[in-house]
Design an enzyme around this catalytic site. Structure first.
Site, short mmCIF file in Angstrom:
data_model
loop_
_atom_site.label_atom_id
_atom_site.label_comp_id
_atom_site.label_asym_id
_atom_site.label_seq_id
_atom_site.Cartn_x
_atom_site.Cartn_y
_atom_site.Cartn_z
N SER A 213 0.83 -1.19 0.00
CA SER A 213 0.00 0.00 0.00
C SER A 213 0.87 1.25 0.00
O SER A 213 2.06 1.18 0.32
CB SER A 213 -0.88 -0.04 1.25
OG SER A 213 -2.03 0.73 1.08
N GLY A 251 -3.05 -0.29 -3.74
CA GLY A 251 -1.70 0.13 -3.42
C GLY A 251 -1.26 1.49 -3.93
O GLY A 251 -0.21 1.98 -3.51
N GLY A 296 -8.23 1.48 -2.40
CA GLY A 296 -8.90 1.93 -1.19
C GLY A 296 -8.49 3.36 -0.88
O GLY A 296 -9.22 4.32 -1.11
N ARG A 297 -7.24 3.49 -0.42
CA ARG A 297 -6.67 4.77 -0.04
C ARG A 297 -6.85 5.85 -1.12
O ARG A 297 -7.22 6.98 -0.82
CB ARG A 297 -5.18 4.57 0.23
CG ARG A 297 -4.44 5.75 0.82
CD ARG A 297 -2.94 5.48 0.80
NE ARG A 297 -2.59 4.18 1.33
CZ ARG A 297 -2.38 3.92 2.62
NH1 ARG A 297 -2.44 4.88 3.50
NH2 ARG A 297 -2.06 2.69 3.03
N ARG A 334 -2.36 5.88 12.48
CA ARG A 334 -1.36 5.65 11.43
C ARG A 334 0.04 6.14 11.81
O ARG A 334 1.02 5.55 11.40
CB ARG A 334 -1.81 6.25 10.11
CG ARG A 334 -3.04 5.51 9.53
CD ARG A 334 -3.33 5.86 8.10
NE ARG A 334 -2.26 5.51 7.20
CZ ARG A 334 -1.36 6.34 6.69
NH1 ARG A 334 -1.43 7.63 6.99
NH2 ARG A 334 -0.41 5.91 5.92
N TYR A 338 2.58 3.20 11.69
CA TYR A 338 3.51 3.21 10.54
C TYR A 338 4.47 4.39 10.56
O TYR A 338 5.20 4.57 9.58
CB TYR A 338 2.74 3.32 9.21
CG TYR A 338 1.53 2.47 9.01
CD1 TYR A 338 1.59 1.08 9.19
CD2 TYR A 338 0.32 3.03 8.62
CE1 TYR A 338 0.47 0.30 8.97
CE2 TYR A 338 -0.80 2.25 8.40
CZ TYR A 338 -0.72 0.89 8.58
OH TYR A 338 -1.82 0.11 8.36
N CYS A 365 -3.32 7.57 26.82
CA CYS A 365 -2.26 7.31 27.79
C CYS A 365 -1.11 6.52 27.17
O CYS A 365 -0.80 5.41 27.62
CB CYS A 365 -2.85 6.58 28.99
SG CYS A 365 -4.18 7.52 29.73
N GLU A 366 -0.53 7.05 26.13
CA GLU A 366 0.62 6.43 25.47
C GLU A 366 1.49 7.56 24.95
O GLU A 366 0.98 8.48 24.29
CB GLU A 366 0.19 5.63 24.22
CG GLU A 366 -0.79 4.52 24.45
CD GLU A 366 -0.13 3.23 24.92
OE1 GLU A 366 1.10 3.13 24.77
OE2 GLU A 366 -0.85 2.38 25.44
C1 LIG Z 1 -5.67 -3.12 1.64
C2 LIG Z 1 -5.95 -3.84 0.40
C3 LIG Z 1 -6.33 -3.13 -0.74
C4 LIG Z 1 -6.39 -1.63 -0.79
O1 LIG Z 1 -5.15 -1.07 -0.67
P1 LIG Z 1 -4.94 0.52 -0.86
O2 LIG Z 1 -3.50 0.69 -0.65
O3 LIG Z 1 -5.78 1.19 0.15
O4 LIG Z 1 -5.36 0.85 -2.26
C5 LIG Z 1 -6.67 -3.85 -1.86
N1 LIG Z 1 -6.61 -5.21 -1.89
C6 LIG Z 1 -6.24 -5.92 -0.80
C7 LIG Z 1 -6.23 -7.38 -0.87
C8 LIG Z 1 -5.89 -5.27 0.36
O5 LIG Z 1 -5.52 -5.98 1.43
#
Ligand SMILES: *Cc1c(COP(=O)(O)O)cnc(C)c1O
Length: 436
Positions: A213, A251, A296-297, A334, A338, A365-366
């Site tokens: 990702s 990703g 996703g991201r 995050r 990360y 509390c961290e």
């Molecule tokens: C997390 C994930 C995604 C999405 O990844 P992004 O970096 O948010 O685009 C897609 N496929 C699988 C299998 C994932 O685990």
């Protein structure tokens, strides 16, 4: 580094008024904070929709599976569905959220390294479109369920191609030491494909991989197309299995700070497509399978931002200035997880320079409960100010926890001057409701 916030990392409809106040979707952020309280997630609906449209244009809408783990729920599912995309889920909970948002089962793809028998049975019963098979144990379960008369969805085999994507080790999933998928080198992936393709009751359609990702460089994406082509060549020779679907996961990286420089959605699509065309041509494999992706991201990340209220400001001699806000790792883990970087600014003074430097801390509390380390802030930042951290739309609310019994924030979606609630703020009563 004392410039005002760079509009390039703000959502598409962000606008600064003549008196320096930032609005998104026609809603003044300061006013939203007053109305809905803080911390508050604000999503720009137009931003989400325009990224969906860019993906649909680049890949074909039905070939884009929104990775709902980035931000799940009914409201986002409705928007993604309305834009014509498909959806990827990895648990029963995400499956139900997709269905609540209007997705037909056929447009849902089911992921996960430990799908339970109940989850699989429910999805098969419901008519789920695709399952990405992740283990031999899961394959046993699917065979049994299909043997009992349930319909078999399209099955893909998740492969771990052994690629380093130069991202953080925790979000790097394509390498060989991983809990996900079938290893390529050991032959496990071949074996899984063989087992599915040779069973007339099962419906093999193709291969899946997800190399990580927040990837900025085209190189790992190009390398993975070559590896998948080689696998297809081997499989065709060894098993006769026909790969009609090639799902390369998600990703694509996004800019969290103004110095990040990711590819655009169109550039990313060109990289994948050219990689596949070249890899297939090199091996004389005929026409390549259909390409699928799971962003996703890069669909929801930039669309969302978080509003906090500054509670305390502490100058620690010989160290740094801590600006503590009313949320933290329970709404954005995050940085702790990360080491992710964020910027911060005051939306009512959005044109102001940020001549001071501070570390934005949460209220948990961290010591690791930080949002951003040594980041520019306005020199006159004071208690009571609303502080905005942009680019929190992905893996923020989705990873929210109830740590320290801090209620989860509200989430609003803004558009055309109106804000609607996607998730209301959690209350103390909500926190008590699980106690018998
Ligand atoms: C997390 C994930 C995604 C999405 O990844 P992004 O970096 O948010 O685009 C897609 N496929 C699988 C299998 C994932 O685990």
């Amino acid at each position: 580094m004392s410039a005002p916030i760079d509009p390039s990392i703000l959502p598409q409809t962000a606008a600064i008024s003549a008196n320096g106040r930032l609005s998104i979707g026609g809603c003044d952020l300061e006013t939203l904070a007053e109305e809905f309280g803080t911390p508050l997630f604000v999503y720009d609906e137009i931003d989400i929709r325009s990224r969906c449209a860019a993906y649909a244009e680049a890949f074909g809408a039905d070939a884009v599976f929104y990775a709902s783990k980035a931000f799940s729920g009914r409201a986002i599912s409705e928007i993604i569905h309305d834009e014509g995309l498909s959806i990827d889920v990895s648990t029963a909970g995400e499956y139900h959220a997709a269905r609540r948002g209007g997705f037909a089962p056929s447009r849902v793809l089911f992921h996960g390294n430990n799908k339970s028998n109940d989850e699989l049975a429910y999805a098969l019963h419901d008519g789920v479109g695709r399952i990405v098979v992740d283990s031999f144990d899961e394959l046993d379960r699917i065979e049994t369920l299909v043997g009992s008369g349930l319909p078999c969805p399209r099955l893909l085999v998740r492969v771990t191609p052994g690629i380093e994507a130069h991202t953080h080790a925790y979000i790097e999933t394509g390498i060989e030491d991983t809990k996900f998928g079938f290893q390529l080198r050991s032959g496990a992936a071949h074996h899984a494909v063989e087992r599915i393709a040779n069973n007339p009751a099962l419906h093999f359609v193709g291969l899946h991989c997800h190399i990580g990702s927040q990837i900025f460089s085209p190189d790992p994406f190009v390398r993975v197309t070559a590896i998948m082509a080689e696998l297809v060549e081997d499989l065709t020779a060894a098993t006769g299995a026909i790969v009609t679907e090639l799902n390369l996961g998600g990703g694509l990286g996004i800019a969290y700070t103004a110095t990040d420089n990711p590819m655009s959605i169109a550039e990313y699509a060109d990289v994948l497509r050219a990689g596949i065309v070249d890899a297939w041509a090199d091996r004389d494999l005929g026409s390549p399978p259909r390409l699928f992706v799971e962003p996703g991201r890069s669909i929801v990340g930039t669309a969302g931002c978080t509003l906090y209220r500054v509670g305390t400001i502490k100058h620690v001699d010989g160290a740094r200035t801590y600006v503590s806000v009313d949320g933290g790792m329970s709404d954005n883990i995050r940085h702790a997880l990360y080491g992710a970087a964020y910027e911060a600014f005051v939306p009512s003074r959005a044109n102001d320079s940020r001549a001071a430097q501070a570390t934005i801390a949460g209220k948990h509390c961290e010591q690791g409960d930080l949002i951003a380390t040594d980041t520019p802030v306005p020199a006159d930042l004071r208690i009571g100010d609303i502080l905005c951290t942009p680019v929190t739309g992905a893996y923020g609310y989705a990873l929210a926890s109830g740590y320290n019994e801090v209620p989860r924030p509200a989430v609003v979606i803004v558009r055309d001057g109106k804000a609607r609630i996607a998730f209301r703020r959690e209350t103390t009563a909500d926190l008590a409701r699980l106690e018998p």
